[in-house]
Structures are given as structure tokens and as C-alpha cells.
Design an enzyme around this catalytic site. Structure first.
Site, short mmCIF file in Angstrom:
data_model
loop_
_atom_site.label_atom_id
_atom_site.label_comp_id
_atom_site.label_asym_id
_atom_site.label_seq_id
_atom_site.Cartn_x
_atom_site.Cartn_y
_atom_site.Cartn_z
N SER A 1 54.99 29.91 61.04
CA SER A 1 54.06 29.85 59.91
C SER A 1 53.15 28.65 60.08
O SER A 1 53.54 27.64 60.68
CB SER A 1 54.82 29.72 58.58
OG SER A 1 53.95 29.40 57.51
N TYR B 1 61.01 25.73 53.16
CA TYR B 1 60.43 26.78 54.00
C TYR B 1 59.68 26.17 55.18
O TYR B 1 59.85 26.61 56.33
CB TYR B 1 59.49 27.63 53.14
CG TYR B 1 58.75 28.73 53.88
CD1 TYR B 1 59.34 29.97 54.07
CD2 TYR B 1 57.46 28.52 54.37
CE1 TYR B 1 58.67 30.98 54.73
CE2 TYR B 1 56.78 29.53 55.03
CZ TYR B 1 57.39 30.75 55.21
OH TYR B 1 56.72 31.75 55.88
#
Length: 285
Positions: A176, A189
Site C-alpha cells: 500500500s 495498517y
């Protein structure tokens, strides 16, 4: 919905089902034309029921691969993904369960090998996120859950898969943009996605002698069920507007990056690489 439209400011229940989304994502690869780049290959895609995982599974099928998906509990989405795989004349399988469970990770690999007759391609794509407004709101239980799903499952699934991939397989991890530059509301995350990138670099070196290529796709904002299922309505409405392209990507726009890394014809000299489709954003270093 056109690419420059904002999303409806509406949330849905976690873990997020495609049918509940106010604006339906493009994740069925309807305009994609395969060229048999993965003919005869056997693939496992974790988090493959919807979003990026679905688009990747369908793209692989259009390229000639049989595809198994692992998912949490979104049965309707999983059935639709298998249907899309089978529309291409390929075998599709779907395995529900929690990949935070180490034994389940090994089980989905075993079932893939048994059902499809082998395993050549592994896509570690499953993810969990839950934004917080303040660091002290991030509870230890959430921290542990995020790591169990987002990085520990990558280790356990990969460890079970390596004996089957040895001799010419490929692993593609989903990272990501948040693993490249951090995110103050997605601290846990972002930490796991940074770990995914480091794991990719390390595994690429460690598995080279086994002739397994390991690469990573690290997208920017992508419109998937996880977004309205985990973000507040105001964040959903302008999701993706911060990137230079002023919009989130659709899953169909990200999946070809996985085909590139899966195909020996396209990427046989690539391992330990991170491909970041992030809508025009540039990063230092």
C-alpha cells in the site's frame, strides 16, 4: 460512475459486501482481453472475493489460469468471483475462513493444491484496517488483529506454498502507499504494509535459489468494499481526492499489475520489486 465523480457519503457493515456499496466498483475485468499469459497455471488469491482480489482472480482466469480464492465470510461475493472465473472456462474454488488462524492458512494452500492439481502463483492480498483519530485510541487487540491478518497470514500462507511453488512459481504481495509513507489514522495498517514491502525484499533474496520470484503491488486509494466498511462517511465521500488524479482507482485498473508480475513472459527478470500505482503521487528516494 465516471472516474471524476465523488463517492456517496455512506458506510456499510464490516467486512463489506459489494452489493451494499453505494457506488458499485469496477472489479469484474469486463474490458480486459487475455493473451494466455498464464495458460495452465494454478493460482491462489487471498482476499479474493471482491475488490482488487476479485479483479486479479478474473484477470488470471482470462489469461488461462485456474484460480482458488480465500476469503473471510462474504459468501455472495465469493460465489460471484468463482462464477466469473468459470465463465472463462477455468476452474474456480472458494475457501471461507479467517486467515488470522495459522492452521487455516495452511489448509487453504492444501485445498488449492488438491482441488486445482498444483500451485504456481500466490497472491497475498487479504487485509484488515480500522482508522483511529488518535494514537491512544489504537487498542492492543486491534494492533494484534491487524498484524495477524495483514502480515502474519502472508508468512503462514507463503510458508505452506513454497514447496509447491519451487521451480518457477511467483508470489505477489499486496502492499500500500501507506506502507511507503505512513498514515496517521491507519498506524497499525501502515506498519503492516511496510512490513509487507520488507518481507517482499527479503523473500525475493531468500527464494531466488528455489526459482520463485517475489514482487509487490503497492496501490494508492482503490475503491473496494473495505473503504465504506471501515471509514466514516465524510472520508468515504472524498476518498481518493487527495492524489494528483483527484480520484481513487478502480480494482480493474490495478489488476494488470499482478498479471505483469505473474507472467514469466512479461517479468521473468523481476524479483524484489515494488510497483506502486498511486494516481500520480511521487515519493522521495
Amino acid at each position: 460512475m465516471s472516474d471524476d465523480e465523488q463517492h456517496e457519503a455512506k458506510t456499510i457493515d464490516y467486512p463489506g459486501r459489494t452489493a451494499d456499496m453505494p457506488d458499485q466498483p469496477r472489479d469484474e475485468m469486463r474490458d480486459y482481453r487475455g493473451r494466455d499469459l498464464l495458460a495452465g497455471r494454478k493460482a491462489l488469491v487471498t482476499g479474493g472475493d471482491s475488490g482488487i482480489g476479485r479483479a486479479v482472480a478474473v484477470a488470471f482466469a482470462k489469461e488461462g489460469a485456474d484460480v482458488a480464492i480465500a476469503y473471510l465470510e462474504e459468501d455472495d461475493d465469493a460465489r460471484r468471483t468463482v462464477e466469473l472465473i468459470e465463465e472463462q472456462g477455468r476452474s474456480g474454488r472458494a475457501y471461507p475462513g479467517d486467515l488470522a488462524d495459522q492452521s487455516h492458512c495452511a489448509d487453504v494452500v492444501r485445498r488449492t493444491v488438491d482441488d486445482l492439481g498444483g500451485l504456481d502463483l500466490l497472491v497475498n492480498n487479504v487485509a484488515f484496517q480500522s482508522p483511529v483519530d488518535d494514537f491512544l485510541d489504537l487498542e492492543p487487540d486491534q494492533w494484534r488483529r491487524t498484524f495477524d491478518v495483514n502480515i502474519d497470514s502472508f508468512f503462514h500462507v507463503t510458508r505452506a506454498a513454497v514447496p509447491h511453488l519451487t521451480g518457477g512459481g511467483a508470489i505477489i504481495n499486496t502492499g500500500s502507499i501507506n506502507g511507503l509513507r505512513g498514515n496517521k489514522q491507519l498506524i497499525d495498517y501502515s506498519a503492516t504494509k511496510g512490513a509487507v514491502i520488507a518481507l517482499t525484499y527479503s523473500l525475493a533474496q531468500a527464494l531466488l535459489e528455489r526459482k520463485i520470484r517475489v514482487n509487490c503491488v503497492a496501490p494508492g486509494p482503490v475503491w473496494t468494499p473495505l473503504i465504506p466498511a471501515t471509514m466514516p462517511a465524510d472520508k468515504v465521500a472524498d476518498f481518493g481526492a487527495q492524489v494528483p488524479m483527484k480520484r481513487a482507482a478502480q480494482p480493474d485498473q490495478i489488476a494488470p499489475s499482478y498479471v505483469f508480475f505473474a507472467s514469466d513472459q512479461l517479468s521473468s527478470y523481476y524479483t524484489g520489486e515494488v510497483l506502486a500505482p498511486i494516481g500520480g503521487e511521487t515519493l522521495p528516494g
